[in-house]
Design an enzyme around this catalytic site. Structure first.
Site, PDB file in Angstrom:
ATOM      1  N   LYS A 231       0.819  -1.210   0.000  1.00 43.35           N
ATOM      2  CA  LYS A 231       0.000   0.000   0.000  1.00 43.35           C
ATOM      3  C   LYS A 231       0.862   1.273   0.000  1.00 43.35           C
ATOM      4  O   LYS A 231       2.079   1.212   0.262  1.00 43.35           O
ATOM      5  CB  LYS A 231      -0.926  -0.040   1.218  1.00 43.35           C
ATOM      6  CG  LYS A 231      -1.907  -1.235   1.193  1.00 43.35           C
ATOM      7  CD  LYS A 231      -2.901  -1.158   2.350  1.00 43.35           C
ATOM      8  CE  LYS A 231      -3.889  -2.310   2.305  1.00 43.35           C
ATOM      9  NZ  LYS A 231      -4.919  -2.196   3.387  1.00 43.35           N
TER      10      LYS A 231
ATOM     11  N   TYR B  78     -12.714  -1.705  -3.221  1.00 43.83           N
ATOM     12  CA  TYR B  78     -13.167  -1.827  -1.828  1.00 43.83           C
ATOM     13  C   TYR B  78     -14.679  -1.670  -1.696  1.00 43.83           C
ATOM     14  O   TYR B  78     -15.167  -1.280  -0.640  1.00 43.83           O
ATOM     15  CB  TYR B  78     -12.445  -0.795  -0.965  1.00 43.83           C
ATOM     16  CG  TYR B  78     -11.016  -1.185  -0.629  1.00 43.83           C
ATOM     17  CD1 TYR B  78     -10.746  -2.246   0.233  1.00 43.83           C
ATOM     18  CD2 TYR B  78      -9.932  -0.495  -1.169  1.00 43.83           C
ATOM     19  CE1 TYR B  78      -9.435  -2.612   0.553  1.00 43.83           C
ATOM     20  CE2 TYR B  78      -8.617  -0.852  -0.852  1.00 43.83           C
ATOM     21  CZ  TYR B  78      -8.392  -1.907   0.014  1.00 43.83           C
ATOM     22  OH  TYR B  78      -7.101  -2.277   0.333  1.00 43.83           O
TER      23      TYR B  78
ATOM     24  N   PHE C  47     -15.234   4.382   7.558  1.00 40.13           N
ATOM     25  CA  PHE C  47     -13.873   4.712   7.142  1.00 40.13           C
ATOM     26  C   PHE C  47     -13.674   4.653   5.623  1.00 40.13           C
ATOM     27  O   PHE C  47     -12.555   4.807   5.140  1.00 40.13           O
ATOM     28  CB  PHE C  47     -12.865   3.769   7.825  1.00 40.13           C
ATOM     29  CG  PHE C  47     -13.088   2.295   7.553  1.00 40.13           C
ATOM     30  CD1 PHE C  47     -12.647   1.707   6.374  1.00 40.13           C
ATOM     31  CD2 PHE C  47     -13.744   1.502   8.480  1.00 40.13           C
ATOM     32  CE1 PHE C  47     -12.847   0.362   6.112  1.00 40.13           C
ATOM     33  CE2 PHE C  47     -13.944   0.141   8.239  1.00 40.13           C
ATOM     34  CZ  PHE C  47     -13.494  -0.422   7.042  1.00 40.13           C
TER      35      PHE C  47
ATOM     36  N   ARG D 202      -2.417 -14.401   4.540  1.00 41.62           N
ATOM     37  CA  ARG D 202      -3.074 -13.655   5.632  1.00 41.62           C
ATOM     38  C   ARG D 202      -2.295 -13.828   6.938  1.00 41.62           C
ATOM     39  O   ARG D 202      -2.192 -12.898   7.729  1.00 41.62           O
ATOM     40  CB  ARG D 202      -4.523 -14.125   5.808  1.00 41.62           C
ATOM     41  CG  ARG D 202      -5.406 -13.929   4.581  1.00 41.62           C
ATOM     42  CD  ARG D 202      -5.984 -12.574   4.413  1.00 41.62           C
ATOM     43  NE  ARG D 202      -6.906 -12.190   5.447  1.00 41.62           N
ATOM     44  CZ  ARG D 202      -7.569 -11.031   5.443  1.00 41.62           C
ATOM     45  NH1 ARG D 202      -7.381 -10.163   4.444  1.00 41.62           N
ATOM     46  NH2 ARG D 202      -8.391 -10.722   6.404  1.00 41.62           N
TER      47      ARG D 202
ATOM     48  N   THR E  82      -5.398  -6.935  10.820  1.00 37.96           N
ATOM     49  CA  THR E  82      -5.683  -5.640  10.187  1.00 37.96           C
ATOM     50  C   THR E  82      -5.080  -4.493  10.999  1.00 37.96           C
ATOM     51  O   THR E  82      -4.490  -3.569  10.434  1.00 37.96           O
ATOM     52  CB  THR E  82      -7.216  -5.441  10.072  1.00 37.96           C
ATOM     53  OG1 THR E  82      -7.790  -6.595   9.460  1.00 37.96           O
ATOM     54  CG2 THR E  82      -7.549  -4.198   9.278  1.00 37.96           C
TER      55      THR E  82
ATOM     56  N   ARG F 273       2.598  -6.613   8.826  1.00 42.40           N
ATOM     57  CA  ARG F 273       1.954  -5.422   9.396  1.00 42.40           C
ATOM     58  C   ARG F 273       2.614  -5.023  10.716  1.00 42.40           C
ATOM     59  O   ARG F 273       2.743  -3.828  11.004  1.00 42.40           O
ATOM     60  CB  ARG F 273       0.453  -5.666   9.541  1.00 42.40           C
ATOM     61  CG  ARG F 273      -0.264  -5.555   8.188  1.00 42.40           C
ATOM     62  CD  ARG F 273      -1.688  -6.014   8.244  1.00 42.40           C
ATOM     63  NE  ARG F 273      -2.441  -5.642   7.042  1.00 42.40           N
ATOM     64  CZ  ARG F 273      -3.643  -6.141   6.746  1.00 42.40           C
ATOM     65  NH1 ARG F 273      -4.227  -7.010   7.559  1.00 42.40           N
ATOM     66  NH2 ARG F 273      -4.268  -5.762   5.639  1.00 42.40           N
TER      67      ARG F 273
ATOM     68  N   ASN G  50      -2.001   0.195   6.792  1.00 47.42           N
ATOM     69  CA  ASN G  50      -1.466  -1.067   7.285  1.00 47.42           C
ATOM     70  C   ASN G  50      -0.605  -1.817   6.272  1.00 47.42           C
ATOM     71  O   ASN G  50      -0.495  -3.047   6.332  1.00 47.42           O
ATOM     72  CB  ASN G  50      -2.583  -1.934   7.879  1.00 47.42           C
ATOM     73  CG  ASN G  50      -3.664  -2.242   6.867  1.00 47.42           C
ATOM     74  OD1 ASN G  50      -3.515  -1.936   5.696  1.00 47.42           O
ATOM     75  ND2 ASN G  50      -4.734  -2.859   7.324  1.00 47.42           N
TER      76      ASN G  50
ATOM     77  N   HIS H 279      -2.011  -5.535   1.608  1.00 49.81           N
ATOM     78  CA  HIS H 279      -3.311  -6.188   1.429  1.00 49.81           C
ATOM     79  C   HIS H 279      -3.097  -7.628   1.006  1.00 49.81           C
ATOM     80  O   HIS H 279      -2.212  -7.919   0.201  1.00 49.81           O
ATOM     81  CB  HIS H 279      -4.103  -5.463   0.324  1.00 49.81           C
ATOM     82  CG  HIS H 279      -5.289  -6.249  -0.166  1.00 49.81           C
ATOM     83  ND1 HIS H 279      -6.522  -6.191   0.457  1.00 49.81           N
ATOM     84  CD2 HIS H 279      -5.424  -7.147  -1.193  1.00 49.81           C
ATOM     85  CE1 HIS H 279      -7.360  -7.011  -0.193  1.00 49.81           C
ATOM     86  NE2 HIS H 279      -6.720  -7.589  -1.191  1.00 49.81           N
TER      87      HIS H 279
ATOM     88  N   GLU I 281      -9.693 -10.105  -7.714  1.00 51.39           N
ATOM     89  CA  GLU I 281      -8.686  -9.049  -7.523  1.00 51.39           C
ATOM     90  C   GLU I 281      -7.518  -9.209  -8.499  1.00 51.39           C
ATOM     91  O   GLU I 281      -6.960  -8.224  -8.984  1.00 51.39           O
ATOM     92  CB  GLU I 281      -8.197  -9.073  -6.067  1.00 51.39           C
ATOM     93  CG  GLU I 281      -9.296  -8.656  -5.094  1.00 51.39           C
ATOM     94  CD  GLU I 281      -8.916  -8.845  -3.629  1.00 51.39           C
ATOM     95  OE1 GLU I 281      -7.765  -9.246  -3.345  1.00 51.39           O
ATOM     96  OE2 GLU I 281      -9.775  -8.573  -2.768  1.00 51.39           O
TER      97      GLU I 281
END
Ligand code: GDP
Length: 138
Positions: free
Chosen positions: A10, A50, A58, A86, A92, A103, A113, A116, A127
């Site tokens: 990100k 998203y 948010f 993950r 998160t 993270r 964070n 993704h 995706e």
């Protein structure tokens, strides 16, 4: 697609110079890079990517964040790619992420964070197609 997942590094992680560190940890963990690009999301792109979160408070902040600078997108391959990735990226909220996770190492907040990872095989396929044509996959 069941052995693949979609990663984004990100904007915060790019701003902080972590592309190389993150790619090194990802490949050291056994993920093979099947597709890779540096790109930047438009507002429309981020709202679409998203869209499941569009009613969340948010959402505006998330779209602003994800469009403020370039990102790295990649398709990663490994057995159990979605679940293992993950685990590698961690919770998160980086404050709750396990030691050694991406993270924990590179993220600063729940919103910003660093990384993704797709949350299901179905979303991994959607995706991956969002970012990559067939000829960009190896
Ligand atoms: P993930 O699957 O761990 O990425 O988490 P979610 O699917 O729940 O949320 C998607 C993304 O929205 C997260 O990775 C964050 O970048 C962002 N996000 C989630 N919760 C919050 C929040 O409370 N505030 C802000 N600003 N962003 C959030």
């Amino acid at each position: 697609m069941s052995n693949t997942t979609l990663m984004m590094i990100k904007p915060d992680a790019l701003e902080n110079g972590h592309i190389g560190n993150i790619l090194e940890k990802v490949t050291s963990a056994g993920f093979r890079i099947k597709a890779l690009k540096l790109t930047q999301l438009t507002v429309n792109d981020a709202e679409s990517f998203y869209r499941v979160h569009k009613e969340r408070p948010f959402f505006g902040e998330l779209v602003n964040f994800m469009t403020r600078g370039p990102i790295v997108a990649a398709i990663l391959e490994k057995e159990n790619a979605v679940s293992d990735f993950r685990t590698l990226i961690g919770s998160t909220n980086p404050a709750e992420a396990a030691e050694g996770t991406l993270r924990k190492l590179y993220a600063s907040s729940m919103g910003e964070n660093a990384v993704h990872g797709s949350d299901s095989d179905e979303n991994a396929a959607i995706e991956a197609s969002f970012y990559f044509s067939q000829r960009e996959r190896f």
